[in-house]
Design a protein around this motif. Structure first.
Motif, PDB file in Angstrom:
ATOM      1  N   GLU A  76       1.522  22.985  -3.821  1.00  0.00           N
ATOM      2  CA  GLU A  76       2.980  22.930  -3.954  1.00  0.00           C
ATOM      3  C   GLU A  76       3.390  22.130  -5.188  1.00  0.00           C
ATOM      4  N   SER A  77       2.723  21.008  -5.414  1.00  0.00           N
ATOM      5  CA  SER A  77       3.032  20.186  -6.593  1.00  0.00           C
ATOM      6  C   SER A  77       2.678  20.923  -7.879  1.00  0.00           C
ATOM      7  N   LEU A  78       1.567  21.648  -7.859  1.00  0.00           N
ATOM      8  CA  LEU A  78       1.158  22.403  -9.042  1.00  0.00           C
ATOM      9  C   LEU A  78       2.176  23.489  -9.375  1.00  0.00           C
ATOM     10  N   PHE A 117     -13.693  12.283  -3.213  1.00  0.00           N
ATOM     11  CA  PHE A 117     -12.351  12.870  -3.264  1.00  0.00           C
ATOM     12  C   PHE A 117     -11.425  12.007  -4.123  1.00  0.00           C
ATOM     13  N   LEU A 118     -11.478  10.700  -3.880  1.00  0.00           N
ATOM     14  CA  LEU A 118     -10.610   9.791  -4.631  1.00  0.00           C
ATOM     15  C   LEU A 118     -10.868   9.890  -6.123  1.00  0.00           C
ATOM     16  N   ASP A 119     -12.134   9.871  -6.507  1.00  0.00           N
ATOM     17  CA  ASP A 119     -12.468   9.980  -7.920  1.00  0.00           C
ATOM     18  C   ASP A 119     -11.959  11.288  -8.509  1.00  0.00           C
ATOM     19  N   THR A 120     -12.117  12.367  -7.738  1.00  0.00           N
ATOM     20  CA  THR A 120     -11.761  13.685  -8.250  1.00  0.00           C
ATOM     21  C   THR A 120     -10.254  13.863  -8.398  1.00  0.00           C
ATOM     22  N   VAL A 121      -9.487  13.498  -7.353  1.00  0.00           N
ATOM     23  CA  VAL A 121      -8.035  13.677  -7.453  1.00  0.00           C
ATOM     24  C   VAL A 121      -7.431  12.718  -8.467  1.00  0.00           C
ATOM     25  N   THR A 122      -8.045  11.544  -8.630  1.00  0.00           N
ATOM     26  CA  THR A 122      -7.577  10.611  -9.653  1.00  0.00           C
ATOM     27  C   THR A 122      -7.718  11.221 -11.035  1.00  0.00           C
ATOM     28  N   GLU A 123      -8.870  11.790 -11.310  1.00  0.00           N
ATOM     29  CA  GLU A 123      -9.086  12.409 -12.610  1.00  0.00           C
ATOM     30  C   GLU A 123      -8.200  13.643 -12.782  1.00  0.00           C
ATOM     31  N   ASP A 124      -8.012  14.413 -11.707  1.00  0.00           N
ATOM     32  CA  ASP A 124      -7.113  15.568 -11.779  1.00  0.00           C
ATOM     33  C   ASP A 124      -5.702  15.139 -12.145  1.00  0.00           C
ATOM     34  N   ALA A 125      -5.225  14.080 -11.515  1.00  0.00           N
ATOM     35  CA  ALA A 125      -3.866  13.593 -11.801  1.00  0.00           C
ATOM     36  C   ALA A 125      -3.742  13.176 -13.267  1.00  0.00           C
ATOM     37  N   LYS A 126      -4.776  12.555 -13.798  1.00  0.00           N
ATOM     38  CA  LYS A 126      -4.746  12.143 -15.208  1.00  0.00           C
ATOM     39  C   LYS A 126      -4.760  13.358 -16.136  1.00  0.00           C
ATOM     40  N   VAL A 127      -5.572  14.352 -15.797  1.00  0.00           N
ATOM     41  CA  VAL A 127      -5.636  15.576 -16.599  1.00  0.00           C
ATOM     42  C   VAL A 127      -4.269  16.251 -16.657  1.00  0.00           C
ATOM     43  N   TYR A 147       0.823  -1.212   0.000  1.00  0.00           N
ATOM     44  CA  TYR A 147       0.000   0.000   0.000  1.00  0.00           C
ATOM     45  C   TYR A 147       0.858   1.264   0.000  1.00  0.00           C
ATOM     46  N   ASN A 148       1.739   1.406   0.976  1.00  0.00           N
ATOM     47  CA  ASN A 148       2.544   2.621   1.066  1.00  0.00           C
ATOM     48  C   ASN A 148       3.514   2.751  -0.098  1.00  0.00           C
ATOM     49  N   PHE A 149       4.043   1.627  -0.579  1.00  0.00           N
ATOM     50  CA  PHE A 149       4.935   1.715  -1.738  1.00  0.00           C
ATOM     51  C   PHE A 149       4.156   2.182  -2.960  1.00  0.00           C
ATOM     52  N   MET A 150       2.920   1.691  -3.104  1.00  0.00           N
ATOM     53  CA  MET A 150       2.083   2.121  -4.219  1.00  0.00           C
ATOM     54  C   MET A 150       1.833   3.626  -4.150  1.00  0.00           C
ATOM     55  N   LEU A 151       1.566   4.138  -2.960  1.00  0.00           N
ATOM     56  CA  LEU A 151       1.304   5.571  -2.819  1.00  0.00           C
ATOM     57  C   LEU A 151       2.532   6.415  -3.110  1.00  0.00           C
ATOM     58  N   LEU A 175      -9.220  15.827   2.170  1.00  0.00           N
ATOM     59  CA  LEU A 175      -9.092  16.202   0.764  1.00  0.00           C
ATOM     60  C   LEU A 175      -7.676  16.694   0.464  1.00  0.00           C
ATOM     61  N   ASN A 176      -7.118  17.525   1.336  1.00  0.00           N
ATOM     62  CA  ASN A 176      -5.751  18.010   1.126  1.00  0.00           C
ATOM     63  C   ASN A 176      -4.749  16.860   1.143  1.00  0.00           C
ATOM     64  N   HIS A 177      -4.985  15.891   2.022  1.00  0.00           N
ATOM     65  CA  HIS A 177      -4.111  14.713   2.092  1.00  0.00           C
ATOM     66  C   HIS A 177      -4.137  13.951   0.767  1.00  0.00           C
ATOM     67  N   TYR A 178      -5.306  13.764   0.215  1.00  0.00           N
ATOM     68  CA  TYR A 178      -5.421  13.064  -1.063  1.00  0.00           C
ATOM     69  C   TYR A 178      -4.763  13.855  -2.188  1.00  0.00           C
ATOM     70  N   ARG A 179      -4.932  15.170  -2.156  1.00  0.00           N
ATOM     71  CA  ARG A 179      -4.304  15.993  -3.196  1.00  0.00           C
ATOM     72  C   ARG A 179      -2.783  15.866  -3.150  1.00  0.00           C
ATOM     73  N   VAL A 180      -2.228  15.810  -1.944  1.00  0.00           N
ATOM     74  CA  VAL A 180      -0.774  15.659  -1.809  1.00  0.00           C
ATOM     75  C   VAL A 180      -0.325  14.312  -2.367  1.00  0.00           C
ATOM     76  N   LEU A 181      -1.012  13.244  -1.980  1.00  0.00           N
ATOM     77  CA  LEU A 181      -0.611  11.907  -2.423  1.00  0.00           C
ATOM     78  C   LEU A 181      -0.714  11.743  -3.929  1.00  0.00           C
ATOM     79  N   PHE A 182      -1.653  12.423  -4.554  1.00  0.00           N
ATOM     80  CA  PHE A 182      -1.816  12.323  -5.999  1.00  0.00           C
ATOM     81  C   PHE A 182      -1.096  13.443  -6.745  1.00  0.00           C
ATOM     82  N   GLY A 183      -0.347  14.267  -6.027  1.00  0.00           N
ATOM     83  CA  GLY A 183       0.451  15.295  -6.678  1.00  0.00           C
ATOM     84  C   GLY A 183      -0.348  16.391  -7.330  1.00  0.00           C
ATOM     85  N   VAL A 184      -1.527  16.725  -6.766  1.00  0.00           N
ATOM     86  CA  VAL A 184      -2.335  17.805  -7.326  1.00  0.00           C
ATOM     87  C   VAL A 184      -2.553  18.911  -6.285  1.00  0.00           C
TER      88      VAL A 184
END
Length: 408
Positions: free
Chosen positions: A324-326, A393-403, A257-261, A312-321
Motif C-alpha cells: 500500500e505504501s509503495l 527482517f529488520l536489516d532488510t526493511v531498513t535498507e529498503d526504506a533507505k533505498v 518506542y511507539n512515537f519513534m515508530l 515480515l508484513n508488520h515490519y514492512r508496514v512500519l517502515f513504509g515499504v
C-alpha cells in the motif's frame, strides 16, 4: 519450545544472556525504550541466574510499552498550518480519507482527535486557535483538557502574538514541554527571493525569522527556546528532522518506542533510530518468550511460516515499504510501482526456489545473517529460529526504506 537451560550450562548461558542484554541496551539514553531502573532490574535477575524473574520484568515493560497512550496537542492561530502538520506527523496526505482538513478555518470550539494510522496508542489533538475563543485563557486550558497531553506544539505562520506568549507561559506553569513551530518558511523564502533576487540570502532570511521569536520571548522574560522552522510541503528540509529528534529525546523511555515508530522516513538517521528501537523490542520479546536455546533447523511448522510472514508484513508496514505504501509512493513520484519493487528486497524475502524446503531456506538466511551482523549472535546467545529471521527482517526493511528514500 524445550528446556531453556540444562542444569550444567545454566550459569554459562545466563552469563551470555546478560552480556548480550547489556550490549543490546548499551545505547544512548535518548534511544532507550525502557527506563534505566527496568534495565538494572533485568540485569540483576540475569546476574543471579533468575531467568523467570527477568522475564517477568520484561513482560511488564513490554505490556506498558504496548498500552501506554501518547497524546500530543497541536495548537496556535487558525490558518497557521496545524492541520498540515498533524497530517505530516501521522504520515497521511491531505486527500487521504482520515486526513485533517487543510485550508479550513476552524469554527468549532471543540478539540479534534486524530489517531495515528499505524500506531494506535498515539493521538494528535487539533485544538481550536486561541484567537477564536471568547473566554479567558484559564477557561480555554480547562476546556481543552491541557493536563492530558504529553507535550504541546504551538504553531505560528506569520507573526508572534501575545496569545502565543500567554499560551507558552501557561504550559510552562503546568510543567509541560512545549515546542514552537514556525510553518510556511518555504513561502517566506520564495517571497524574499522574488523581492530581493540579487541580495537574497537563504540562511540570513531564516535567521531573521528565528530571531523575531527568540527576541519576543526574551523581551517578555521567558527563557530562550528553540524555534523550529519547517515547511509542511518538504519535511526533510529546514528544522523538521531536528524537531522529531527533540520530541523523541524529551519523551519518557516507555513512550519513546511507539512515537519513534510513528515517525516518517525523512532521513536515513531517522530510519536507523527506528530500527534500533525495534531491535531492542525484538530482543525483549525473545527473552519474554524464553527463547534461549540452540536453534532447531528441523521441525519448522506451518504455523511458524504464517507467523514469520505476518511479522515480515508488520515490519514492512512500519517502515513504509509495504504494498500500500509503495503504491502511494509511486503515485506521488509518478513512477510505476513495479519500478520501486525492483529496487527493494523485502517483498521477496520469504520466496523459495524449486524444491527448497523452509528448513533449507532458514539455514540460508541464518548463514547470511551470521556473516553480515554482530549483536547478540556474536556473544553466543541463541534465539529461537523465528528471532534470527526477525533480525534479518529488520536489516532488510531498513535498507529498503533507505533505498526508497534515495529514490524519491
Amino acid at each position: 519450545m524445550g528446556q531453556l537451560f540444562s542444569d550444567t550450562s545454566k550459569d554459562e548461558d545466563c552469563g551470555e544472556l546478560e552480556s548480550s542484554f547489556t550490549a543490546c541496551f548499551k545505547t544512548n539514553t535518548e534511544s532507550k525504550i525502557i527506563p534505566q531502573e527496568t534495565i538494572d532490574s533485568i540485569e540483576l535477575h540475569l546476574t543471579k541466574g533468575n531467568i523467570q524473574g527477568a522475564n517477568s520484568v520484561i513482560s511488564a515493560a513490554l505490556k506498558n510499552i504496548d498500552n501506554i497512550p501518547i497524546n500530543v496537542a497541536v495548537t496556535g492561530e487558525s490558518g497557521a498550518g496545524k492541520s498540515s502538520l498533524i497530517n505530516a506527523l501521522r504520515g497521511v496526505g491531505p486527500e487521504d480519507e482520515d486526513a485533517a482538513e487543510v485550508g479550513v478555518i476552524a469554527t468549532t470550539m471543540r478539540r479534534t482527535a486524530y489517531k495515528h494510522p499505524k500506531i494506535q496508542t498515539l493521538t494528535l489533538w487539533d485544538l481550536p486557535g486561541t484567537e477564536t475563543v471568547n473566554f479567558p485563557l484559564k477557561d480555554y486550558l480547562e476546556k481543552m483538557k491541557f493536563q492530558e497531553y504529553d507535550f504541546f506544539i504551538i504553531v505560528s505562520a506569520t507573526r508572534f502574538t501575545k496569545l502565543d506568549l500567554d499560551l507558552a507561559k501557561a504550559i510552562k506553569f503546568m510543567k509541560k514541554n512545549y515546542y514552537f513551530v514556525r510553518t510556511k518558511v518555504d513561502l517566506d523564502l520564495d517571497n524574499e527571493k522574488k523581492c530581493n533576487p540579487r541580495t537574497f540570502d537563504r540562511e540570513k532570511t531564516l535567521q531573521q525569522i528565528r530571531s523575531i521569536y527568540v527576541n519576543a520571548f526574551s523581551q517578555n522574560n521567558m527563557d530562550a527556546l528553540k524555534i523550529f522552522l519547517i515547511s509542511n510541503n518538504n519535511l526533510s528540509d529546514y528544522d523538521f528532522p531536528f524537531l522529531m529528534d527533540t520530541l523523541v529525546k524529551d519523551l519518557p523511555d516507555q513512550k519513546r518506542y511507539n512515537f519513534m515508530l510513528s515517525l516518517a522516513n525523512i532521513t536515513e538517521p531517522a530510519i536507523d533510530r527506528k530500527r534500533n528501537s525495534m531491535q531492542q523490542a525484538v530482543w525483549l520479546e525473545a527473552c519474554k518468550a524464553g527463547l534461549l536455546a540452540t536453534v532447531p533447523v528441523v521441525g519448522i511448522l506451518r504455523d511458524d511460516v504464517e507467523k514469520v510472514k505476518e511479522k515480515l508484513n508488520h515490519y514492512r508496514v512500519l517502515f513504509g515499504v509495504d504494498d500500500e505504501s509503495l503504491e502511494a509512493m509511486a503515485k506521488d513520484s509518478q513512477v510505476p510501482v513495479e519500478q520501486l519493487k525492483k529496487k527493494i528486497k523485502s517483498p521477496y524475502l520469504l520466496e523459495t526456489e524449486g524444491e527448497t524446503t523452509l528448513g533449507e531456506m532458514f539455514l540460508k538466511y541464518l548463514e547470511k545473517f551470521t556473516s553480515a551482523t554482530g549483536g547478540p549472535l556474536a556473544t553466543g546467545l541463541y534465539f529461537r529460529k523465528t528471532y534470527y529471521l526477525e533480525y534479518l527482517f529488520l536489516d532488510t526493511v531498513t535498507e529498503d526504506a533507505k533505498v526508497l528514500l534515495r529514490q524519491i
